[in-house]
Design a protein around this motif. Structure first.
Motif, mmCIF file in Angstrom:
data_model
loop_
_atom_site.group_PDB
_atom_site.id
_atom_site.type_symbol
_atom_site.label_atom_id
_atom_site.label_comp_id
_atom_site.label_asym_id
_atom_site.label_seq_id
_atom_site.Cartn_x
_atom_site.Cartn_y
_atom_site.Cartn_z
ATOM 1 N N GLU A 117 39.446 51.571 50.190
ATOM 2 C CA GLU A 117 38.672 50.757 51.129
ATOM 3 C C GLU A 117 38.297 49.407 50.535
ATOM 4 N N SER A 118 37.946 49.383 49.262
ATOM 5 C CA SER A 118 37.573 48.105 48.643
ATOM 6 C C SER A 118 38.793 47.185 48.526
ATOM 7 N N ASN A 119 39.966 47.761 48.276
ATOM 8 C CA ASN A 119 41.190 46.949 48.232
ATOM 9 C C ASN A 119 41.520 46.375 49.612
ATOM 10 N N GLU A 120 41.330 47.178 50.655
ATOM 11 C CA GLU A 120 41.579 46.696 52.013
ATOM 12 C C GLU A 120 40.621 45.566 52.379
ATOM 13 N N LYS A 121 39.365 45.699 52.011
ATOM 14 C CA LYS A 121 38.380 44.671 52.316
ATOM 15 C C LYS A 121 38.657 43.385 51.547
ATOM 16 N N SER A 122 39.099 43.506 50.307
ATOM 17 C CA SER A 122 39.377 42.305 49.506
ATOM 18 C C SER A 122 40.609 41.576 50.048
ATOM 19 N N ARG A 123 41.559 42.318 50.605
ATOM 20 C CA ARG A 123 42.731 41.667 51.222
ATOM 21 C C ARG A 123 42.339 40.895 52.472
ATOM 22 N N LYS A 124 41.402 41.438 53.237
ATOM 23 C CA LYS A 124 40.951 40.771 54.459
ATOM 24 C C LYS A 124 40.202 39.476 54.134
ATOM 25 N N ILE A 125 39.499 39.455 53.019
ATOM 26 C CA ILE A 125 38.722 38.289 52.614
ATOM 27 C C ILE A 125 39.658 37.161 52.198
ATOM 28 N N GLN A 126 40.766 37.509 51.563
ATOM 29 C CA GLN A 126 41.697 36.482 51.062
ATOM 30 C C GLN A 126 42.427 35.903 52.187
#
Length: 126
Positions: A117-126
């Motif tokens: 989940e944290s990887n998915e959220k960090s991709r959305k931020i970029q």
């Protein structure tokens, strides 16, 4: 996590750990032919969790979660078999082992999910 035979990989010269009498009794019962399937099932769950715990960061997270789901299904199968046992001490011991496995599996699943989940959220931020 402790093996069903009581070994923990303790260094030589370390203090000896006292094992409760009912635990020795339960381990002896699990060596009997009628409980062999349960003993092997518990040992496999412990080994599987240990392997997943040591390798999940190098493998596909979806595969890891699927493996953890399979472990949960096997836990339920063992628990259903355990309910048929008339020996209260043996049943209690197996439930303790299953509780330990369930706790480790839950913690590992949460760790994998959190990272996913944290990887998915960090991709959305970029």
């Amino acid at each position: 996590m402790q093996d069903l035979d009581g070994s923990q990989g303790i260094d030589e010269g370390a203090e000896e750990i006292s094992v409760p009498a009912y635990e020795k009794y339960a381990k002896e019962k699990l060596r009997q032919k009628e409980y062999q399937k349960l003993r092997i099932g518990l040992e496999r769950l412990n080994r599987s969790l240990t392997l997943i715990e040591g390798s999940w960061q190098r493998t596909n997270r979806c595969n890891t979660l699927n493996e953890l789901e399979n472990i949960l299904k096997r836990q339920h199968e063992i628990e259903n078999e355990t309910e048929k046992i008339k020996d209260v001490f043996l049943r209690g011991y197996i439930h303790e082992q299953l509780d330990s496995i369930a706790s480790a599996r839950r913690n590992l699943a949460e760790e994998v999910k959190w990272e996913t989940e944290s990887n998915e959220k960090s991709r959305k931020i970029q």
